[in-house]
Structures are given as C-alpha cells and as structure tokens.
Design a protein around this motif. Structure first.
Motif, short mmCIF file in Angstrom:
data_model
loop_
_atom_site.label_atom_id
_atom_site.label_comp_id
_atom_site.label_asym_id
_atom_site.label_seq_id
_atom_site.Cartn_x
_atom_site.Cartn_y
_atom_site.Cartn_z
N PRO A 22 65.64 -22.52 -42.97
CA PRO A 22 64.26 -22.19 -42.63
C PRO A 22 64.01 -20.75 -42.15
CG PRO A 22 65.17 -23.68 -40.97
CD PRO A 22 66.21 -23.54 -42.05
N TRP A 26 61.04 -18.42 -43.82
CA TRP A 26 59.78 -18.17 -43.09
C TRP A 26 59.62 -16.70 -42.71
CZ3 TRP A 26 55.81 -21.19 -43.59
CH2 TRP A 26 56.02 -22.53 -43.91
N TYR A 30 56.20 -14.53 -43.83
CA TYR A 30 55.27 -13.84 -42.91
C TYR A 30 55.26 -12.32 -43.08
CZ TYR A 30 54.57 -18.21 -40.35
OH TYR A 30 54.23 -19.49 -39.99
N GLY A 68 54.25 -20.66 -35.50
CA GLY A 68 53.84 -19.62 -36.45
C GLY A 68 53.21 -18.44 -35.72
N PRO A 69 52.15 -17.84 -36.29
CA PRO A 69 51.51 -16.69 -35.64
C PRO A 69 50.64 -17.06 -34.44
CG PRO A 69 51.17 -16.67 -38.03
CD PRO A 69 51.67 -18.03 -37.68
N ARG A 71 48.08 -19.40 -33.56
CA ARG A 71 46.64 -19.65 -33.39
C ARG A 71 46.37 -20.84 -32.45
NH1 ARG A 71 45.05 -23.55 -37.02
NH2 ARG A 71 46.85 -24.39 -38.11
N ASN A 72 47.15 -21.91 -32.55
CA ASN A 72 46.90 -23.06 -31.65
C ASN A 72 47.43 -22.81 -30.24
OD1 ASN A 72 45.52 -24.97 -33.39
ND2 ASN A 72 47.43 -25.04 -34.56
N VAL A 88 61.15 -20.80 -35.53
CA VAL A 88 62.44 -20.32 -36.03
C VAL A 88 62.30 -18.91 -36.61
CG1 VAL A 88 62.24 -21.22 -38.40
CG2 VAL A 88 64.47 -21.22 -37.27
N ALA A 92 57.13 -14.45 -37.42
CA ALA A 92 55.97 -15.22 -36.94
C ALA A 92 55.74 -14.95 -35.46
CB ALA A 92 56.20 -16.71 -37.17
N ASN A 113 65.26 -22.65 -33.69
CA ASN A 113 65.06 -23.86 -34.48
C ASN A 113 64.74 -24.97 -33.47
OD1 ASN A 113 65.60 -26.34 -35.87
ND2 ASN A 113 66.72 -25.14 -37.38
N PHE A 115 65.42 -27.90 -33.32
CA PHE A 115 66.52 -28.84 -33.07
C PHE A 115 67.68 -28.18 -32.32
CE2 PHE A 115 64.34 -30.41 -36.90
CZ PHE A 115 63.79 -31.53 -36.31
N GLY A 131 51.79 -28.39 -38.98
CA GLY A 131 52.38 -27.84 -40.20
C GLY A 131 53.87 -27.59 -40.17
N CYS A 132 54.56 -27.98 -39.11
CA CYS A 132 56.02 -27.82 -39.07
C CYS A 132 56.69 -29.11 -39.56
CB CYS A 132 56.47 -27.46 -37.65
SG CYS A 132 58.25 -27.29 -37.46
N HIS A 135 57.55 -29.86 -43.14
CA HIS A 135 58.60 -29.03 -43.75
C HIS A 135 60.00 -29.47 -43.32
CE1 HIS A 135 55.93 -26.26 -45.71
NE2 HIS A 135 55.26 -26.06 -44.60
N LEU A 136 60.08 -30.55 -42.55
CA LEU A 136 61.39 -31.01 -42.09
C LEU A 136 61.96 -32.05 -43.05
CD1 LEU A 136 60.54 -31.43 -38.29
CD2 LEU A 136 61.54 -29.42 -39.44
C1 SAM Z 1 53.11 -24.02 -42.16
S1 SAM Z 1 53.70 -23.03 -40.86
C2 SAM Z 1 52.55 -23.44 -39.57
C3 SAM Z 1 52.48 -22.41 -38.49
C4 SAM Z 1 51.50 -22.72 -37.34
N1 SAM Z 1 51.81 -23.99 -36.71
C5 SAM Z 1 50.08 -22.75 -37.82
O1 SAM Z 1 49.60 -23.84 -38.18
O2 SAM Z 1 49.45 -21.70 -37.86
C6 SAM Z 1 55.18 -23.89 -40.35
C7 SAM Z 1 55.92 -23.17 -39.24
O3 SAM Z 1 57.02 -23.98 -38.82
C8 SAM Z 1 58.14 -23.14 -38.56
N2 SAM Z 1 59.36 -23.96 -38.72
C9 SAM Z 1 59.77 -24.64 -39.81
N3 SAM Z 1 60.90 -25.30 -39.56
C10 SAM Z 1 61.21 -25.03 -38.25
C11 SAM Z 1 62.27 -25.43 -37.40
N4 SAM Z 1 63.25 -26.24 -37.81
N5 SAM Z 1 62.26 -24.98 -36.12
C12 SAM Z 1 61.28 -24.14 -35.67
N6 SAM Z 1 60.25 -23.74 -36.45
C13 SAM Z 1 60.22 -24.17 -37.72
C14 SAM Z 1 58.02 -22.02 -39.59
O4 SAM Z 1 58.70 -20.87 -39.21
C15 SAM Z 1 56.51 -21.83 -39.64
O5 SAM Z 1 56.07 -20.82 -38.76
#
Ligand code: SAM
Length: 234
Positions: A22, A26, A30, A68-69, A71-72, A88, A92, A113, A115, A131-132, A135-136
């Motif tokens: 990841p 990512w 960004y 991420g960047p 916003r929340n 991670v 971002a 990360n 985890f 949104g995280c 992606h897992l």
């Molecule tokens: C789709 S983006 C959403 C970012 C933010 N939450 C938003 O909605 O604006 C998914 C985010 O999850 C982070 N991410 C993905 N897998 C991760 C992991 N195992 N540990 C930490 N961050 C992770 C990515 O780096 C990315 O910034």
C-alpha cells in the motif's frame, strides 16, 4: 525476511505479500494533487456531519484510519474532537499536515500501516474510516475487527464509508477467494449492507444507509455508489 508460517500474523503477512504494497501505491497516487479525484476536495463526509447534527455522535477522542489528505480529520478537530489520524502514505500526511497548519487545527498524525500501529493504552470514543477498509484484503478484516475491539471504548462508535458493489468509482464484486487467485482487489471491494452487518456483527447498528449525493453543496462530500454505516460497541 524468513518465510516461515508459525502463527496467524505470519500467515497474514504472507497473504499481504500476494497483493499490492500500500505505501508505494498511495504515495504515487497523491503525487499529483491537481487530479480530478472527488475526495481530494477538502470537505467532510455528509454522513459524518449528519451523525453530529443528529447527536448520534458528540465530541470525544477519535482515531481516523486511512485519513488521506485529512478532510474528515479536519472536520472532527473543528467539531471539538481530539484527533489521531493514521495513514500509510507519507505524501497524504504531508498534504493533511499542510491543511491542518493552514486551518490551525490540532491533529496528531500517525504515519503507519494501521495494522502496525503501536497505540499503547489508547482508547477512543470514535474510530472512523472513509475509503480505507474497502482497499484491505479479505484476511485483514479479521485483524481490523480485532483493532476496533481493542481500541474502542465500551459504548464507543465505529463509522465507515466504503464502496457499494458496482459503484461508478469502484466496488468490485470479486469473491474473497478470487482476490487471491487474481492477486488484486480490482480497485477496491464493494460491500452490501448485508455483508457489513455480517462482518461487524459484534456491534450494534446505529445507522446503515447509502451515501447521499450532495454534489450541489461543496461544503460536504457525498456521492452515490458508497455505503455508510455507524456501529456502536457494546
Ligand atoms: C481512498 S483513500 C481515502 C482517504 C481519506 N480517508 C479520504 O476519504 O479523503 C484510502 C486511504 O487509505 C490509506 N490506506 C490504505 N491502506 C492502508 C493501511 N493498511 N494502513 C494505513 N492507511 C492505509 C491510503 O494511503 C489512502 O490515503
């Protein structure tokens, strides 16, 4: 790295290694902040704002997973919460920190990360993920639920935004087994309401619904194709 499987974590690490790493993905994602990515716009999720407006949530200590960047996290800090926000991706977090400085919001950013975080004795009123989770990899859902149980206070809340299956921005409909056969999540997994209820069945459902489209209101993020949920730990 020894390639021996002696326990559950060794097995999970082996499964992780079959899929995309990841941090580098990512960071690359960004690099160009001018890309037309909906969540690059600095506005909080409509469902998150509605939880506070309806008093389903009140200010407290929050952990955001995959911020991420930011916003929340920025919205939560502005609403009186004490915020830890993990991601991670260094890229971002650099962006999120710039936004926090500009808005004079205090957020504790964690470059890890999720985890591999070492949050000694921390406990949170809210864990939020937008949104995280989608992606897992499927096997990580097990450690994800463990993480919620470990770090949420009794009565604490877990808020989630993730892809619905077949959404126009993502939401692949692969079976869990197919993820490992194809060695890909095909851009992120889609979750139905039923599947979320099954995965988070140890939690009480406070609200579960589709995200509302709020394109006409740029102060909020809300698009079709996403599932939202708020759960409470017993
Ligand atoms: C789709 S983006 C959403 C970012 C933010 N939450 C938003 O909605 O604006 C998914 C985010 O999850 C982070 N991410 C993905 N897998 C991760 C992991 N195992 N540990 C930490 N961050 C992770 C990515 O780096 C990315 O910034």
């Amino acid at each position: 790295m020894s390639e021996v499987i002696l326990n559950k974590e060794d097995l999970f690490k082996m499964l992780d290694s079959l899929l995309r790493e990841p941090a580098s993905f990512w960071d690359g994602f960004y690099k160009d902040r001018a890309k037309a990515i909906p969540f690059f716009h600095n506005a909080p999720d409509e469902n998150l704002v509605s939880y506070f407006e309806k008093s389903l949530l009140t200010p407290g200590k929050v952990l955001e997973l995959g911020c991420g960047p930011g916003r929340n996290a920025l919205y939560l800090a502005g609403s009186g919460c004490i915020v830890d926000a993990a991601d991670v991706s260094e890229e971002a977090l650099e962006w999120a920190k710039e936004r926090a400085r500009r808005e004079q919001k205090k957020i504790h950013f964690i470059h890890k990360n999720i985890f591999e975080m070492n949050l000694k004795n921390e406990s949170y009123d809210l864990i939020y993920d937008s949104g995280c989770f989608h992606h897992l990899a499927p096997h990580r859902r097990l450690t994800y639920v463990d993480l919620l149980n470990k770090w949420l206070k009794p009565g604490g809340h877990f808020g989630l935004v993730c892809f619905s299956p077949g959404g126009h921005l993502g939401g692949s409909e692969l079976s869990d087994w197919e993820v490992y056969r194809s060695r890909s999540l095909m851009g992120g997994l889609g979750y139905t309401e039923e599947k979320l209820k099954e995965i988070f069945n140890g939690f009480t459902i406070m609200e579960i619904r589709k995200m509302k489209a709020v394109e006409e209101d740029e102060r909020l993020f809300g698009l079709p194709g996403f599932q939202t949920a708020l759960f409470r730990k017993a």
